[in-house]
Structure formats: C-alpha cells, structure tokens
Design a protein around this motif. Structure first.
Motif, PDB file in Angstrom:
ATOM      1  N   LEU A  86      -2.933  -4.700  -5.306  1.00 39.39           N
ATOM      2  CA  LEU A  86      -3.928  -3.645  -5.193  1.00 39.39           C
ATOM      3  C   LEU A  86      -4.286  -3.120  -6.575  1.00 39.39           C
ATOM      4  O   LEU A  86      -3.433  -3.059  -7.460  1.00 39.39           O
ATOM      5  N   ARG A  87      -5.542  -2.713  -6.724  1.00 36.45           N
ATOM      6  CA  ARG A  87      -6.000  -2.099  -7.970  1.00 36.45           C
ATOM      7  C   ARG A  87      -6.443  -0.682  -7.649  1.00 36.45           C
ATOM      8  O   ARG A  87      -7.118  -0.442  -6.648  1.00 36.45           O
ATOM      9  N   GLU A  88      -6.051   0.236  -8.505  1.00 36.24           N
ATOM     10  CA  GLU A  88      -6.450   1.634  -8.365  1.00 36.24           C
ATOM     11  C   GLU A  88      -7.144   2.056  -9.650  1.00 36.24           C
ATOM     12  O   GLU A  88      -6.594   1.918 -10.739  1.00 36.24           O
ATOM     13  N   LYS A  89      -8.363   2.546  -9.515  1.00 38.73           N
ATOM     14  CA  LYS A  89      -9.061   3.134 -10.657  1.00 38.73           C
ATOM     15  C   LYS A  89      -8.843   4.639 -10.576  1.00 38.73           C
ATOM     16  O   LYS A  89      -8.969   5.234  -9.501  1.00 38.73           O
ATOM     17  N   PHE A  90      -8.501   5.237 -11.706  1.00 44.11           N
ATOM     18  CA  PHE A  90      -8.308   6.684 -11.749  1.00 44.11           C
ATOM     19  C   PHE A  90      -8.622   7.171 -13.148  1.00 44.11           C
ATOM     20  O   PHE A  90      -8.722   6.380 -14.089  1.00 44.11           O
ATOM     21  N   SER A  91      -8.809   8.457 -13.276  1.00 43.63           N
ATOM     22  CA  SER A  91      -9.073   9.058 -14.582  1.00 43.63           C
ATOM     23  C   SER A  91      -8.068  10.173 -14.826  1.00 43.63           C
ATOM     24  O   SER A  91      -7.670  10.872 -13.903  1.00 43.63           O
TER      25      SER A  91
ATOM     26  N   GLU B 104      -8.275  -1.124  -4.087  1.00 43.52           N
ATOM     27  CA  GLU B 104      -9.062  -2.321  -3.826  1.00 43.52           C
ATOM     28  C   GLU B 104      -8.154  -3.523  -3.963  1.00 43.52           C
ATOM     29  O   GLU B 104      -7.157  -3.478  -4.683  1.00 43.52           O
ATOM     30  N   PRO B 105      -8.498  -4.649  -3.344  1.00 45.55           N
ATOM     31  CA  PRO B 105      -7.699  -5.871  -3.525  1.00 45.55           C
ATOM     32  C   PRO B 105      -7.732  -6.328  -4.993  1.00 45.55           C
ATOM     33  O   PRO B 105      -8.726  -6.136  -5.691  1.00 45.55           O
TER      34      PRO B 105
ATOM     35  N   ILE C  98      -6.845   2.030 -15.119  1.00 42.82           N
ATOM     36  CA  ILE C  98      -6.638   1.131 -13.983  1.00 42.82           C
ATOM     37  C   ILE C  98      -5.141   0.900 -13.841  1.00 42.82           C
ATOM     38  O   ILE C  98      -4.440   0.676 -14.825  1.00 42.82           O
ATOM     39  N   SER C  99      -4.664   0.972 -12.599  1.00 43.06           N
ATOM     40  CA  SER C  99      -3.292   0.581 -12.280  1.00 43.06           C
ATOM     41  C   SER C  99      -3.366  -0.576 -11.301  1.00 43.06           C
ATOM     42  O   SER C  99      -4.129  -0.533 -10.344  1.00 43.06           O
ATOM     43  N   GLY C 100      -2.551  -1.589 -11.544  1.00 42.12           N
ATOM     44  CA  GLY C 100      -2.414  -2.684 -10.608  1.00 42.12           C
ATOM     45  C   GLY C 100      -1.017  -2.650 -10.027  1.00 42.12           C
ATOM     46  O   GLY C 100      -0.038  -2.382 -10.740  1.00 42.12           O
ATOM     47  N   TYR C 101      -0.924  -2.886  -8.728  1.00 42.21           N
ATOM     48  CA  TYR C 101       0.358  -2.949  -8.030  1.00 42.21           C
ATOM     49  C   TYR C 101       0.409  -4.337  -7.402  1.00 42.21           C
ATOM     50  O   TYR C 101      -0.399  -4.653  -6.526  1.00 42.21           O
ATOM     51  N   LEU C 102       1.321  -5.175  -7.872  1.00 41.27           N
ATOM     52  CA  LEU C 102       1.381  -6.558  -7.422  1.00 41.27           C
ATOM     53  C   LEU C 102       2.785  -6.899  -6.951  1.00 41.27           C
ATOM     54  O   LEU C 102       3.766  -6.357  -7.468  1.00 41.27           O
TER      55      LEU C 102
ATOM     56  N   GLU D 187       0.829  -1.210   0.000  1.00 47.12           N
ATOM     57  CA  GLU D 187       0.000   0.000   0.000  1.00 47.12           C
ATOM     58  C   GLU D 187       0.861   1.258   0.000  1.00 47.12           C
ATOM     59  O   GLU D 187       0.536   2.235  -0.680  1.00 47.12           O
ATOM     60  N   ASP D 188       1.966   1.234   0.753  1.00 45.00           N
ATOM     61  CA  ASP D 188       2.861   2.394   0.805  1.00 45.00           C
ATOM     62  C   ASP D 188       3.508   2.640  -0.558  1.00 45.00           C
ATOM     63  O   ASP D 188       3.617   3.780  -1.015  1.00 45.00           O
TER      64      ASP D 188
END
Length: 191
Positions: free
Chosen positions: A132-137, A118-119, A148-152, A84-85
């Motif tokens: 984590l998934r981040e939705k942004f515009s 979100e997970p 959408i960005s995914g951080y895995l 998350e950080d």
C-alpha cells in the motif's frame, strides 16, 4: 505492533521534516547486513541506525540523506492478517505522535494531512512485492512537505517481513530504488 516501530517511525518523521544542510553521500558500494533472522545488502549511502531483536520480532531501520527511511520488521510468525491494518496502525500512531510531540500547551506547531491508501507494487530482482502507498503531508511552522509512505509485505517460510518505506515525495524514486535493492537481496529465517 511493537511500540518500538512507532517510536522509530516518530524519530524518523522528525528527521524527515528537518532539512539536511550537508550533501547526500554518493557511495554506491553496497554493504552487507546479517543478523539472526535477516540477511541482505543495502546501498552504501544508507546507514543502519537501529537494530532491535526480540523473541518474536526483529526490526532494522536504515536511513540516508535526502530524508530516506526504510524500516524492516520481521515477525517470526504471520502477525497481521491484513496489511491495511498494519499500515493504518502505523500511520495513526505517527500522526498522533507528531501532534503530541510538536505542541506547546494547546498550540500545535505541526500537523499532518492524509490521503487514502492506494495499491503499490515495487519490482525487485526476484519478484514484485505488493503493498500500500499512503500520500501525506507534514506541516511544520506553516511549511507543508508532501511525503509518501509505502507498506509492503513479503513472506519467506514462517517469517513475515513488513517494510515501511518513507520519504518526501520529491525523493520517492531514490528510496523505492533502495528498497528494490534491499528486498531483492533479503533472506529471512526463523531465529
């Protein structure tokens, strides 16, 4: 976090908000990649657009038509206690760079809107990788493009591998399929 992650992400974001006129490549022939710390195969329609190797990190950026982006950052040792950080740091820098870069005086030409993380879990041939998934515009000249960005994260031995997977919302299925292929073949080793 290496500054290069932020710079590469900014460049890629700028490419993401610029429509591509030429057709997407249709090559499905996988290609191989090998460096001191990483080995993997990737879909033939992707290109390795940058490779950075430092004492403690290695970063590979892959891009494809339809504004697909995958950044692989390998840390020789676990670097971030919480994913998350890492995700928050990258997203905040992305937004700040878009605001700073796409402004003329006090007039902003672009902006971003973010939602909460979100997970996220993506299945690979070897295992399910969580993150984590981040939705942004991104809005540029009044045109709003959802992304959408995914951080895995995947740890292999001493090496901590963090992926940033990003695309416009409409092409998320394509980039997550490419990620599954790459992460399923990736092996990491200390260099």
């Amino acid at each position: 976090m290496p500054i290069k992650i932020t710079v590469n992400l900014l460049i890629s974001v700028l490419l993401l908000i610029t429509p591509h006129c030429k057709r997407a490549e249709t090559s499905t022939q996988p290609r191989g990649f090998e460096s001191p710390g990483l080995r993997f195969t990737y879909p033939g329609n992707f290109k390795v657009t940058s490779q950075e190797l430092e004492k403690e990190t290695e970063q590979i950026t892959l891009e494809a038509e339809q504004n697909l982006l995958i950044i692989i950052t390998a840390f020789r040792h676990k670097s971030w206690d919480k994913l998350e950080d890492f995700a928050e740091t990258v997203a905040t820098e992305r937004d700040k760079n878009i605001d700073n870069t796409l402004s003329v005086g006090t007039m902003k030409l672009a902006g971003t809107e973010r939602q909460n993380f979100e997970p996220l879990a993506i299945e690979t041939s070897r295992k399910k990788i969580r993150g984590l998934r981040e939705k942004f515009s991104i809005t540029l000249f009044g045109v709003k493009v959802p992304h959408i960005s995914g951080y895995l994260r995947d740890t292999q031995g001493e090496v901590d591998v963090i992926y940033i997977v990003q695309s416009p919302t409409q092409t998320w299925a394509a980039v997550s399929k490419a990620f599954s292929s790459i992460a399923g073949s990736l092996t990491a080793r200390a260099w």
